[in-house]
Scaffold this active site. Structure first.
Site, short mmCIF file in Angstrom:
data_model
loop_
_atom_site.label_atom_id
_atom_site.label_comp_id
_atom_site.label_asym_id
_atom_site.label_seq_id
_atom_site.Cartn_x
_atom_site.Cartn_y
_atom_site.Cartn_z
CG HIS A 42 -1.07 2.19 -6.48
ND1 HIS A 42 -2.21 1.51 -6.84
CD2 HIS A 42 -1.49 3.43 -6.11
CE1 HIS A 42 -3.26 2.29 -6.69
NE2 HIS A 42 -2.86 3.47 -6.26
CG ASP A 48 -1.51 -1.63 -6.72
OD1 ASP A 48 -1.63 -1.47 -5.50
OD2 ASP A 48 -2.16 -0.98 -7.57
CB SER A 80 -5.05 5.48 -7.37
OG SER A 80 -5.41 4.84 -6.18
#
Length: 484
Positions: free
Chosen positions: A452, A427, A163
């Protein structure tokens, strides 16, 4: 990645001496676990870009030497917008790689998060020291000093992150190629944008993958909620339906947008982390998946689309063991404006919103017509920046800041080498990431049916069928690069 609202996704130098490497084979598993999960501290510079500023602070890190072999690589996991979780020191894909490759493993907590407090508080005067640029310089200084103090010589360093830390991993390889030999940038939204309306576009697509009617039913429910909010006599019903902590009061458009966004984010979180194996991090509610949500939304026995929506939110809250939803925008602003390290938003809320307002945007608005929610436009997100940090943090400032970020790092135009970009296609963040190969050594790994950071988590039988092969291919690629 924690979003703006929920933020639900690291001084004395204390280092292990060389004896830690020679003694690891005599440690029991419990001793190893205690060793790798203990807090360690690194004396870090406050401002890496002002040589006249000699202030320092203590940055937390973790270390696992259990697999370290002479000449093996050094793996550095980059912390992000929350406390660094020591559970990563013994679990996850990178640990499997470390065991096979004989790697020393380090996890560095991001400045201003967790226990890594560079300043006395998080006032607007101090927050400028919170930036991705300073975080990358932290990594460089940490690597340089650790290499010398641990006698790591010319061992190759590989950085990992997922991320926002995935972005940092890629950017560290780009900005410090003499230090980072390779990078794995999982689910990394490397392109900064002000209005990330595409986030909800992907939410709609992901909801519809196996349930084509699901987004439309959620849209009907969302529109019904919007209609109910037009009349004060419905506020009691809404409070009861969604388990609000206090009786709903709507005084402004911001109050209404905050409620609609808060409720929608429960669905957004389910999509973003669909079927990800996050229990080892202490995350609850993993049994709530897209299939569960959409099965409920398709079940007419629960009543109208609105009633089904209520059932979904209540089920998610129960799975997470949440008693009520705080839906007051005024309380949210008060909490986020608290500058103290013990404040209600100090676990990452105030810090991450500052970074979105001053570097990344990523505002997940409902402005697109290709998504199932209503009522939280871009203006609502930007207004939060102003309400929390001051009048200077307006749309013009945000737009300029995002432009500077893309100019500094290149956005999707990555110019580097030896970076792996895994992205789960369920995601929503993959819309801002690298999804096709940019060169022979800037490699995209798009993963069908994955969410994710799915490639980072421990393997399990229920995971998407592509993941085992992707993890294996990534390992083989890193092995080749480490031989260069």
């Amino acid at each position: 990645m924690a979003r703006t609202q929920l933020l639900v996704l690291l001084a004395g130098l204390c280092l292990a001496g060389s004896d830690a490497f020679t003694q690891r084979s005599f440690q029991s598993k419990s001793e190893v676990l205690v060793t790798v999960q203990q807090d360690r501290w690194f004396m870090q510079r406050l401002d890496h870009f002002n040589g006249a500023d000699t202030r320092v602070w203590e940055q937390r890190y973790f270390m696992n030497v259990s697999f370290s072999q002479s000449g093996g690589p050094v793996f550095l996991m980059i912390g992000g917008e929350g406390a660094a979780n020591p559970a990563w020191m013994t679990q996850g894909t990178w640990i499997i790689y470390a065991e096979k490759m004989g790697a020393l493993c380090l996890l560095l907590e991001h400045r201003f998060y967790g226990k890594s407090h560079p300043t006395n508080d998080m006032s607007v005067e101090n927050l400028p020291y919170l930036s991705s640029r300073q975080a990358l310089a932290d990594l460089a200084h940490f690597q340089t000093v650790m290499t010398e103090n641990l006698g790591l010589g010319d061992r190759k360093w590989v950085v990992f992150g997922g991320s926002y830390p995935g972005c940092l991993a890629a950017w560290y390889r780009i900005k410090y190629p003499h230090l980072a030999h390779a990078a794995v940038a999982s689910s990394a939204p490397v392109k900064a944008v002000v209005n990330f309306s595409e986030y909800l576009d992907v939410v709609q697509e992901s909801l519809a993958r196996n349930h084509s009617d699901c987004p439309g039913t959620i849209k009907m429910a969302s529109d019904t909620l919007l209609e109910l909010l037009d009349y004060k006599e419905n506020y009691g019903k809404i409070t009861k339906d969604f388990y609000l902590c206090k009786l709903l009061v709507i005084r402004s458009k911001m109050d209404m947008a905050f409620l609609l966004d808060t409720i929608a984010e429960y669905i957004m979180d389910v999509v973003q982390y669909n079927n990800d194996n996050r229990e080892f991090e202490g995350v609850k509610g993993g049994n709530m998946t897209i299939n569960v949500v959409c099965d409920i939304m398709a079940n007419e026995s629960f009543g109208s689309p609105y009633d089904r929506y209520v059932e979904v939110i209540q089920r998610i809250m129960k799975a997470r063991k949440e008693k009520c939803i705080e839906a007051s925008y005024q309380q949210f602003v008060r909490d986020m404006s608290n500058i103290h390290w013990e404040g209600p938003a100090s676990s990452g809320g105030r810090q991450w919103m500052y970074q979105t307002c001053t570097e990344f945007g990523y505002f997940q608005s409902s402005d697109s017509v290709f998504q199932p929610f209503s009522g939280f436009p871009l203006s609502y997100h930007v207004q939060q920046c102003t309400d929390i940090y001051g009048l200077a943090y307006n749309l013009s400032m945000v737009v300029g800041a995002i432009q500077q970020t893309n100019e500094n790092y290149g956005g999707l135009n990555v110019q580097s080498s030896r970076i792996i970009f895994p992205n789960g296609l369920i995601d929503p963040w993959h819309a801002l990431g690298i999804n096709t190969n940019l060169s022979s050594d800037l490699l995209a790994f798009p993963i069908e049916d994955a969410a994710h950071c799915a490639d980072m988590y421990p393997a399990r039988p229920e995971e998407p069928p592509m993941l085992p092969a992707v993890r294996r291919d990534m390992y083989e690629q890193l092995t080749k690069w480490l031989q260069l």
